[in-house]
Scaffold this motif. Structure first.
Motif, PDB file in Angstrom:
ATOM      1  N   SER A 145       0.930  -1.165   0.041  1.00 45.22           N
ATOM      2  CA  SER A 145       0.076   0.123   0.138  1.00 45.22           C
ATOM      3  C   SER A 145       0.862   1.206  -0.097  1.00 45.22           C
ATOM      4  N   ILE A 146       2.249   1.240   0.523  1.00 43.65           N
ATOM      5  CA  ILE A 146       2.945   2.328   0.668  1.00 43.65           C
ATOM      6  C   ILE A 146       3.213   3.063  -0.830  1.00 43.65           C
ATOM      7  N   ASP A 147       3.688   2.191  -1.551  1.00 39.25           N
ATOM      8  CA  ASP A 147       4.238   2.652  -2.821  1.00 39.25           C
ATOM      9  C   ASP A 147       2.991   2.856  -3.819  1.00 39.25           C
ATOM     10  N   TYR A 148       1.949   2.186  -3.478  1.00 38.73           N
ATOM     11  CA  TYR A 148       0.555   2.730  -4.259  1.00 38.73           C
ATOM     12  C   TYR A 148       0.326   4.221  -3.706  1.00 38.73           C
ATOM     13  N   ASP A 149       0.112   4.334  -2.520  1.00 44.54           N
ATOM     14  CA  ASP A 149      -0.308   5.714  -1.994  1.00 44.54           C
ATOM     15  C   ASP A 149       0.871   6.593  -2.571  1.00 44.54           C
ATOM     16  N   THR A 150       2.056   6.228  -2.691  1.00 44.52           N
ATOM     17  CA  THR A 150       3.024   7.270  -3.022  1.00 44.52           C
ATOM     18  C   THR A 150       2.742   7.866  -4.407  1.00 44.52           C
ATOM     19  N   ILE A 151       2.514   6.864  -5.377  1.00 47.37           N
ATOM     20  CA  ILE A 151       2.426   7.160  -6.679  1.00 47.37           C
ATOM     21  C   ILE A 151       0.786   7.804  -6.670  1.00 47.37           C
ATOM     22  N   LEU A 152       0.008   7.619  -5.990  1.00 44.04           N
ATOM     23  CA  LEU A 152      -1.504   8.064  -6.126  1.00 44.04           C
ATOM     24  C   LEU A 152      -1.141   9.596  -5.440  1.00 44.04           C
ATOM     25  N   GLU A 153      -0.734   9.883  -4.458  1.00 46.20           N
ATOM     26  CA  GLU A 153      -0.522  11.164  -4.150  1.00 46.20           C
ATOM     27  C   GLU A 153       0.280  12.182  -4.576  1.00 46.20           C
ATOM     28  N   SER A 154       1.170  11.507  -5.572  1.00 46.00           N
ATOM     29  CA  SER A 154       2.062  12.124  -6.415  1.00 46.00           C
ATOM     30  C   SER A 154       1.090  13.039  -7.452  1.00 46.00           C
ATOM     31  N   ASN A 155       0.138  12.537  -7.722  1.00 45.81           N
ATOM     32  CA  ASN A 155      -0.883  13.102  -8.739  1.00 45.81           C
ATOM     33  C   ASN A 155      -0.353  13.543 -10.142  1.00 45.81           C
ATOM     34  N   ILE A 156       0.415  12.755 -11.029  1.00 50.14           N
ATOM     35  CA  ILE A 156       0.890  12.608 -11.955  1.00 50.14           C
ATOM     36  C   ILE A 156       0.193  12.530 -13.266  1.00 50.14           C
ATOM     37  N   GLU A 157      -0.184  13.495 -14.086  1.00 53.50           N
ATOM     38  CA  GLU A 157      -1.151  13.527 -14.905  1.00 53.50           C
ATOM     39  C   GLU A 157      -1.322  11.965 -16.180  1.00 53.50           C
ATOM     40  N   ASN A 158       0.186  11.959 -16.385  1.00 50.68           N
ATOM     41  CA  ASN A 158       0.182  10.885 -17.247  1.00 50.68           C
ATOM     42  C   ASN A 158       0.316   9.323 -16.737  1.00 50.68           C
ATOM     43  N   ILE A 159       0.077   9.198 -15.432  1.00 48.95           N
ATOM     44  CA  ILE A 159      -0.151   7.995 -14.618  1.00 48.95           C
ATOM     45  C   ILE A 159      -1.381   7.548 -14.448  1.00 48.95           C
ATOM     46  N   THR A 160      -1.849   6.458 -15.024  1.00 53.83           N
ATOM     47  CA  THR A 160      -3.110   5.692 -14.506  1.00 53.83           C
ATOM     48  C   THR A 160      -3.032   4.615 -13.589  1.00 53.83           C
ATOM     49  N   LEU A 161      -3.354   4.768 -12.463  1.00 53.22           N
ATOM     50  CA  LEU A 161      -3.054   3.581 -11.494  1.00 53.22           C
ATOM     51  C   LEU A 161      -4.315   2.580 -11.531  1.00 53.22           C
ATOM     52  N   ILE A 162      -3.945   1.473 -11.546  1.00 56.02           N
ATOM     53  CA  ILE A 162      -4.913   0.384 -11.602  1.00 56.02           C
ATOM     54  C   ILE A 162      -5.647   0.272 -10.104  1.00 56.02           C
ATOM     55  N   LYS A 163      -6.805   0.498 -10.215  1.00 58.47           N
ATOM     56  CA  LYS A 163      -7.690   0.549  -8.744  1.00 58.47           C
ATOM     57  C   LYS A 163      -7.847  -1.018  -8.304  1.00 58.47           C
ATOM     58  N   ASP A 164      -8.183  -1.848  -9.270  1.00 55.02           N
ATOM     59  CA  ASP A 164      -8.474  -3.094  -9.104  1.00 55.02           C
ATOM     60  C   ASP A 164      -7.216  -4.021  -9.045  1.00 55.02           C
ATOM     61  N   ARG A 165      -6.560  -3.938  -7.830  1.00 62.22           N
ATOM     62  CA  ARG A 165      -5.217  -4.790  -7.618  1.00 62.22           C
ATOM     63  C   ARG A 165      -5.378  -6.208  -7.377  1.00 62.22           C
ATOM     64  N   ILE A 166      -4.289  -6.885  -7.753  1.00 63.23           N
ATOM     65  CA  ILE A 166      -4.199  -8.198  -7.631  1.00 63.23           C
ATOM     66  C   ILE A 166      -3.098  -8.634  -6.587  1.00 63.23           C
ATOM     67  N   ASN A 167      -3.407  -9.444  -5.558  1.00 62.90           N
ATOM     68  CA  ASN A 167      -2.334 -10.062  -4.697  1.00 62.90           C
ATOM     69  C   ASN A 167      -1.452 -10.841  -5.617  1.00 62.90           C
ATOM     70  N   VAL A 168      -0.507 -10.515  -6.100  1.00 62.55           N
ATOM     71  CA  VAL A 168       0.711 -11.068  -7.014  1.00 62.55           C
ATOM     72  C   VAL A 168       1.560 -11.983  -6.100  1.00 62.55           C
TER      73      VAL A 168
END
Length: 277
Positions: A37-60
């Motif tokens: 969750s830490i790296d996911y939240d870091t990218i989410l909070e960066s709010n970079i316009e050309n990044i689309t984060l996948i919300k439906d995440r898989i436990n890989v």
């Protein structure tokens, strides 16, 4: 730009953010392992316009069918943008060896080609002949897990417990660069049951797309070359590449290098962009 970069990662959010900022004209789609969750939240909070984060995440898990589903989620999201024609799947430890614009220019000379490894390999056929109960768990890479794998592997000399067509025992790297036509075939609803057949198949990510590519495309369109520079020695995972090794890669033949530590990744992409300005 017609390029979409799909990143399947479990860490290295700092690198991913730097990559997207430097290549601001490229659309990035990022799947971060559900366990992180830490790296996911870091990218989410960066709010970079050309990044689309996948919300439906898989436990890989390494070598499991979960890898396939994470890839499918990336493909399904990236295909939504009609501008995307060229799709690169990379990990958070992959380094682009040239500007994505140059890759696109090179690819556009023969846009029907799909840069995905897909070939017959006797050494790995056993994986498609037997189901491994712990294939999509943390136990696959433990000592006991590896011992059980060996037992199941030898059992395939006596019988085959799956229904895969032996004429399509194709194998190849998980990482690929494919065109829109093949993406559409991969995510077609009719193939949902096909992918479910790979549950409890060890290293399913090295077979599922590689087999379907042969079944769904003209053989001439499958290059069996994914344009990735990777060094394997005696382990199931590739070696980390040093700066010296990266310096000596023939960049006319490769688009990406795998795998590289985050500090080196960041320094290398800054140099790459500067050299192309």
């Amino acid at each position: 730009m017609k390029t979409a970069v799909l990143i399947q990662s479990h860490n290295n959010s700092n690198y991913i953010c730097n990559l997207a900022r430097i290549f601001y004209d490229i659309r990035f789609y990022v799947h971060i392992d559900k366990k992180n969750s830490i790296d996911y939240d870091t990218i989410l909070e960066s709010n970079i316009e050309n990044i689309t984060l996948i919300k439906d995440r898989i436990n890989v898990f390494w070598g499991g069918a979960s890898q396939i589903y994470a890839t499918l989620n990336l493909l399904k999201e990236a295909i939504k943008n009609p501008k995307n024609e060229y799709f690169h799947l990379m990990s958070g430890e992959c380094l682009p060896l040239k500007d994505f614009k140059l890759m696109e220019q090179e690819w556009s000379k023969n846009p029907d080609i799909n840069y995905i490894e897909s070939h017959l390999d006797k050494k790995n056929e056993w994986r498609l002949k037997v189901r491994v109960p712990h294939a999509d768990t943390k136990y696959l890479r433990t000592f006991l897990g590896k011992v059980f794998n060996k037992i199941l592997k030898f059992s395939t000399y006596i019988y085959k417990s799956t229904n895969f067509n032996e004429n399509y025992f194709y194998f190849g790297s998980q990482w690929f660069s494919i065109n829109r036509n093949l993406v559409e075939k991969f995510i077609d609803k009719k193939n949902d049951s096909y992918f479910s057949n790979f549950e409890n198949i060890t290293c399913a990510d090295e077979h599922a797309f590689q087999i379907l590519a042969r079944m769904e495309s003209e053989p001439a369109n499958i290059s069996d070359n994914n344009k990735r520079f990777i060094i394997f020695k005696k382990k199931s995972s590739p070696e980390y590449l040093t700066e010296e090794t990266l310096l000596n890669i023939d960049r006319n033949n490769y688009w990406f290098a795998r795998k590289v530590k985050e500090k080196t990744l960041i320094s290398q992409i800054k140099k790459l962009r500067k050299n192309n300005e």
